[in-house]
Design an enzyme around this catalytic site. Structure first.
Site, PDB file in Angstrom:
ATOM      1  N   LYS A  32       1.968  -4.687  -2.691  1.00 35.61           N
ATOM      2  CA  LYS A  32       1.485  -4.402  -4.045  1.00 35.61           C
ATOM      3  C   LYS A  32       0.200  -5.131  -4.391  1.00 35.61           C
ATOM      4  CE  LYS A  32       4.773  -1.508  -5.033  1.00 35.61           C
ATOM      5  NZ  LYS A  32       4.568  -0.109  -5.407  1.00 35.61           N
TER       6      LYS A  32
HETATM    7  C1  LIG Z   1      10.018  -4.196  -2.201  1.00 37.57           C
HETATM    8  C2  LIG Z   1       9.404  -2.844  -2.291  1.00 37.57           C
HETATM    9  N1  LIG Z   1       9.480  -2.038  -1.243  1.00 37.57           N
HETATM   10  C3  LIG Z   1       8.961  -0.806  -1.270  1.00 37.57           C
HETATM   11  C4  LIG Z   1       8.344  -0.303  -2.394  1.00 37.57           C
HETATM   12  C5  LIG Z   1       7.837   1.103  -2.364  1.00 37.57           C
HETATM   13  O1  LIG Z   1       6.431   1.202  -2.324  1.00 37.57           O
HETATM   14  P1  LIG Z   1       5.746   2.337  -3.136  1.00 37.57           P
HETATM   15  O2  LIG Z   1       5.935   2.051  -4.585  1.00 37.57           O
HETATM   16  O3  LIG Z   1       4.302   2.281  -2.738  1.00 37.57           O
HETATM   17  O4  LIG Z   1       6.386   3.635  -2.785  1.00 37.57           O
HETATM   18  C6  LIG Z   1       8.250  -1.104  -3.520  1.00 37.57           C
HETATM   19  C7  LIG Z   1       7.665  -0.581  -4.754  1.00 37.57           C
HETATM   20  O5  LIG Z   1       7.997  -0.897  -5.866  1.00 37.57           O
HETATM   21  C8  LIG Z   1       8.784  -2.424  -3.473  1.00 37.57           C
HETATM   22  O6  LIG Z   1       8.706  -3.255  -4.535  1.00 37.57           O
END
Ligand SMILES: Cc1ncc(COP(=O)(O)O)c(C=O)c1O
Length: 346
Positions: free
Chosen positions: A48
């Site tokens: 993120k």
């Molecule tokens: C720990 C974690 N893994 C995976 C994701 C998924 O990524 P994306 O939001 O880009 O689909 C998030 C998103 O909130 C996350 O916080």
């Protein structure tokens, strides 16, 4: 990788260029070569960081943000941490509406990074005024000069990964990647990365990972929003009770669903077999590999890249707590050995 001997202007210079690490043991019974894109190497310990920096810098370029302004977001924790980190360096206030499903550690971390946090109930519908979407919207209306990142409905979330994660993986695999496996929450990671990779080679197969209790897989297959698919589950950051526009369903070939229990055990197995201490969704992504591997989905020469989105330290009171695992009923006779690694000397 960024150079070890380099001196950086500030912590934001370390975002991106995360390592691709070969997995030597955990999937060795399957055909193919498996590599993890380990996003915990970002300074905020998750993927993120990429979207926080990119979206904020785009807003600055458009003249929407100036120092002292407020940045608002809904987040399961990681995006909040990244926005808080970027806000500190760039001089913004950070206000976050988070789900009550987020771990206590994550909420404490956000506060430590100077964010103001609103904790909202996890199991209400997205249009309920108590949901974190509605709370964030309301705050955005109330706070003058505020910017709402809105990661689930912000195209820049996809762009951030299109411009960084995708090119990095293409370069690191020297164009030899055959499969991308990634969890889908907002869908930004998988959509942006997949778009870039498929532009380089349309044959790259893209597999999304979804949770039981989420509408995403069924929506991908039928384009139908089926409320019956929605029920509570434990993994944070994976799956959804709505359809995010930050997910480009056209670049994803298929979705695989994984359970809370198997994902938790697989996360623990990643640490024990590869020495990589990663989060719950990394366990989920790896669990999808285990299921696909059992089905014979991979060939000898395949190069499969799995995205591990964040660090294990964020789950000490959950997946990496034997007490929590026990409370969930995740330690059964086949898994009870996990609790036997500790001896108390009296
Ligand atoms: C720990 C974690 N893994 C995976 C994701 C998924 O990524 P994306 O939001 O880009 O689909 C998030 C998103 O909130 C996350 O916080």
């Amino acid at each position: 990788m960024k150079h070890k001997n380099q001196v950086f202007d500030n912590v934001l210079d370390l975002i991106g260029q995360t390592p691709l690490i070969k997995l030597n043991k955990i999937a060795s019974k399957f055909k193919g070569n498996f590599y993890a894109k380990v996003e915990s190497f970002n300074p905020g310990h998750s993927s993120k960081d990429r979207i926080a920096l990119y979206i904020i810098e785009q807003a600055e370029k458009k003249g929407i943000l100036s120092p002292g302004d407020t940045i608002i977001e809904t987040t399961s924790g990681n995006t909040g941490f990244s926005i808080a980190m970027v806000s500190i360096i760039k001089g913004y206030d950070c206000v976050l509406a988070v789900s009550s499903k987020s771990s206590a550690d994550k909420i404490d971390m956000l506060k430590t990074m100077g964010a103001k946090v609103y904790v909202c109930p996890a199991h209400v519908s997205a249009d309920d005024p108590r949901s974190y979407y509605q709370v964030a919207k309301c705050l955005h209306e109330e706070i003058k000069g505020s910017v709402y990142i809105n990661q689930y409905f912000n195209e820049l979330n996809i762009d951030a990964h299109y411009k960084s994660t995708g090119p990095e993986i293409w370069k690191q695999t020297e164009g030899k990647i055959t499969h991308l496996v990634a969890c889908s929450g907002t869908g930004g990671t998988i959509s942006g990365t997949a778009k870039y990779l498929k532009e380089q080679n349309p044959e790259v197969k893209v597999i999304g990972v979804d949770a039981f209790g989420s509408v995403i897989k069924k929506y991908h297959e039928t384009r139908e929003f089926d409320e019956k698919e929605i029920y509570p589950y434990r993994i944070e950051g994976l799956g959804k009770n709505l359809i995010p526009t930050a997910t480009n369903f056209d670049v994803i070939d298929e979705f695989v669903k994984v359970t809370d229990e198997e994902s938790a055990h697989t996360a623990r197995l990643i640490a024990k077999s590869e020495g990589l201490f990663v989060g719950y969704t990394s366990g989920a992504a790896m669990q999808a590999i285990m299921q696909l591997g059992e089905q014979g989905a991979f060939k000898e020469d395949d190069n499969i890249v799995i995205i591990f989105p964040d660090h294990g330290s964020r789950y000490m009171s959950k997946v990496y707590s034997d007490k929590w695992m026990n409370e969930q009923g995740f330690f059964d006779s086949k898994n009870e050995a996990a609790a036997q690694n500790i001896q108390y000397i009296k």
